[in-house]
Write a protein that holds these residues in place. Structure first.
Motif, PDB file in Angstrom:
ATOM      1  N   GLU A  68     -20.664  30.874 -71.193  1.00  0.00           N
ATOM      2  CA  GLU A  68     -19.726  30.445 -70.157  1.00  0.00           C
ATOM      3  C   GLU A  68     -18.429  29.896 -70.725  1.00  0.00           C
ATOM      4  O   GLU A  68     -17.445  29.759 -69.997  1.00  0.00           O
ATOM      5  CB  GLU A  68     -20.383  29.385 -69.270  1.00  0.00           C
ATOM      6  N   GLU A  69     -18.414  29.535 -72.003  1.00  0.00           N
ATOM      7  CA  GLU A  69     -17.232  28.948 -72.611  1.00  0.00           C
ATOM      8  C   GLU A  69     -16.651  29.910 -73.655  1.00  0.00           C
ATOM      9  O   GLU A  69     -17.384  30.666 -74.277  1.00  0.00           O
ATOM     10  CB  GLU A  69     -17.581  27.624 -73.303  1.00  0.00           C
ATOM     11  N   PRO A  70     -15.351  29.852 -73.860  1.00  0.00           N
ATOM     12  CA  PRO A  70     -14.729  30.711 -74.881  1.00  0.00           C
ATOM     13  C   PRO A  70     -14.939  30.152 -76.282  1.00  0.00           C
ATOM     14  O   PRO A  70     -14.011  29.671 -76.928  1.00  0.00           O
ATOM     15  CB  PRO A  70     -13.245  30.707 -74.478  1.00  0.00           C
ATOM     16  N   VAL A  71     -16.200  30.184 -76.754  1.00  0.00           N
ATOM     17  CA  VAL A  71     -16.538  29.676 -78.087  1.00  0.00           C
ATOM     18  C   VAL A  71     -17.036  30.843 -78.923  1.00  0.00           C
ATOM     19  O   VAL A  71     -17.963  31.558 -78.529  1.00  0.00           O
ATOM     20  CB  VAL A  71     -17.629  28.583 -78.010  1.00  0.00           C
ATOM     21  N   ARG A 129     -12.368  30.405 -81.924  1.00  0.00           N
ATOM     22  CA  ARG A 129     -12.651  29.138 -81.263  1.00  0.00           C
ATOM     23  C   ARG A 129     -13.966  28.595 -81.801  1.00  0.00           C
ATOM     24  O   ARG A 129     -14.996  29.281 -81.739  1.00  0.00           O
ATOM     25  CB  ARG A 129     -12.700  29.355 -79.754  1.00  0.00           C
ATOM     26  N   VAL A 130     -13.902  27.369 -82.332  1.00  0.00           N
ATOM     27  CA  VAL A 130     -15.011  26.805 -83.099  1.00  0.00           C
ATOM     28  C   VAL A 130     -15.388  25.434 -82.547  1.00  0.00           C
ATOM     29  O   VAL A 130     -14.519  24.637 -82.182  1.00  0.00           O
ATOM     30  CB  VAL A 130     -14.629  26.657 -84.592  1.00  0.00           C
ATOM     31  N   VAL A 154     -23.672  20.514 -77.512  1.00  0.00           N
ATOM     32  CA  VAL A 154     -24.152  21.888 -77.613  1.00  0.00           C
ATOM     33  C   VAL A 154     -23.425  22.712 -76.549  1.00  0.00           C
ATOM     34  O   VAL A 154     -23.696  22.573 -75.361  1.00  0.00           O
ATOM     35  CB  VAL A 154     -25.674  21.981 -77.407  1.00  0.00           C
ATOM     36  N   PRO A 155     -22.474  23.556 -76.941  1.00  0.00           N
ATOM     37  CA  PRO A 155     -21.731  24.345 -75.949  1.00  0.00           C
ATOM     38  C   PRO A 155     -22.554  25.531 -75.462  1.00  0.00           C
ATOM     39  O   PRO A 155     -23.591  25.876 -76.034  1.00  0.00           O
ATOM     40  CB  PRO A 155     -20.507  24.818 -76.737  1.00  0.00           C
ATOM     41  N   ASN A 156     -22.076  26.154 -74.423  1.00  0.00           N
ATOM     42  CA  ASN A 156     -22.688  27.377 -73.907  1.00  0.00           C
ATOM     43  C   ASN A 156     -21.697  28.521 -74.096  1.00  0.00           C
ATOM     44  O   ASN A 156     -20.817  28.727 -73.264  1.00  0.00           O
ATOM     45  CB  ASN A 156     -23.038  27.231 -72.426  1.00  0.00           C
TER      46      ASN A 156
END
Length: 302
Positions: A139-142, A98-99, A134-136
């Protein structure tokens, strides 16, 4: 059976809880209820005689919890890698990646890397988000976040891997320059409308003698992603900074751009891949990062 040998389930539960920092999300991931997660963590804390989480005001790992996570996460992820490998002897890499990356990074580097992996017939499922946010990843499936905005990524659980360094330039449309002399020195930029990036308060220009000139960006507008700023630049609304391949690509496609202050060099922009430092990097992600870096080097050789 010795008690320490019977705690594998609790250690695995702790691992997932530490990754999510939320018992409810951990329960969803493990297919259990929240109370089961809480009891498992409590049993492990009692077994070790240590408090692993501070529950209030928000959940976070204690120092012993951080140490335990950093020690056991590679062990469990290594087991998953081995399990996957021994289930198949066909040489294919399997997994999910996951990108998150800006649209231009997705276009130039990520998509070609994905194409290479799929052409090699690896059984990888990709989830790609073309975004400048900017993801986290806590907490996120990144799995991987690509960005040049290193200063904004302050989460200590992430590690930055350099991908490439991108040369920059200032550009404008002939519509903006019509009837006016273009800027000749950096101070002239103060008299011109500029289009900046978010989180970009100044431009650093280096003259032929190597002297640096920090120019505050007189931004009438801050725009991301790159395409949005390019569109406004072509409309004659301001001077903007672009990486050189992006500007050249625009010119080659028939769009008119003029290089501003061509005798000055702008500070290169560095692109990073951000990953969770606590996790052992799966083989699929390692190959993806290698291919992404190789694609980036085609545009931005060292």
């Amino acid at each position: 059976m010795h008690k320490s040998n019977a705690m594998w389930s609790e250690y695995h539960t702790f691992l997932v809880a530490a990754q999510t920092l939320n018992f409810s999300r951990a329960a969803e991931r493990l297919g259990q209820n929240t109370s089961s997660i809480s009891r498992a963590v409590t049993r492990l804390e009692e077994h070790l005689g240590l408090r692993l989480f501070n529950r209030m005001p928000s959940m976070r790992l204690t120092d012993p919890g951080e140490r335990l996570y950093s020690e056991i996460a590679p062990l469990f992820e290594g087991l998953q890698e081995v399990e996957s490998a021994i289930k198949s002897d066909d040489g294919k890499i399997r997994g999910r990646i996951r990108v998150v990356g800006s649209p231009e990074v997705v276009h130039w580097f990520i998509n070609p890397a994905i194409a290479r992996m799929l052409e090699e017939q690896h059984e990888i499922h990709f989830e790609v988000e073309a975004s400048t946010r900017v993801p986290n990843p806590i907490e996120e499936p990144v799995d991987v976040y690509f960005s040049h905005r290193r200063a904004e990524v302050i989460n200590k659980s992430l590690v930055a891997r350099p991908i490439c360094s991108m040369p920059q330039g200032l550009f404008a449309s002939p519509l903006l320059l019509a009837g006016r002399k273009p800027p000749r020195v950096p101070d002239d930029l103060l008299q011109w409308p500029c289009l900046g990036r978010q989180g970009e308060p100044e431009w650093e220009l280096i003259d032929p003698q190597g002297h640096k000139h920090l120019m505050p960006v007189q931004a009438i507008l801050l725009a991301t992603p790159n395409d949005a700023r390019m569109d406004l630049t072509l409309r004659g609304l301001g001077i903007a900074q672009f990486n050189l391949p992006s500007a050249n690509e625009a010119v080659e496609s028939g769009k008119k751009l003029v290089r501003i202050l061509p005798g000055y060099t702008l500070q290169n922009m560095s692109l990073y891949a951000f990953l969770l430092s606590r996790r052992l990097i799966p083989q699929a992600v390692q190959i993806f990062l290698r291919y992404t870096t190789e694609e980036a080097k085609k545009y931005f050789p060292d």
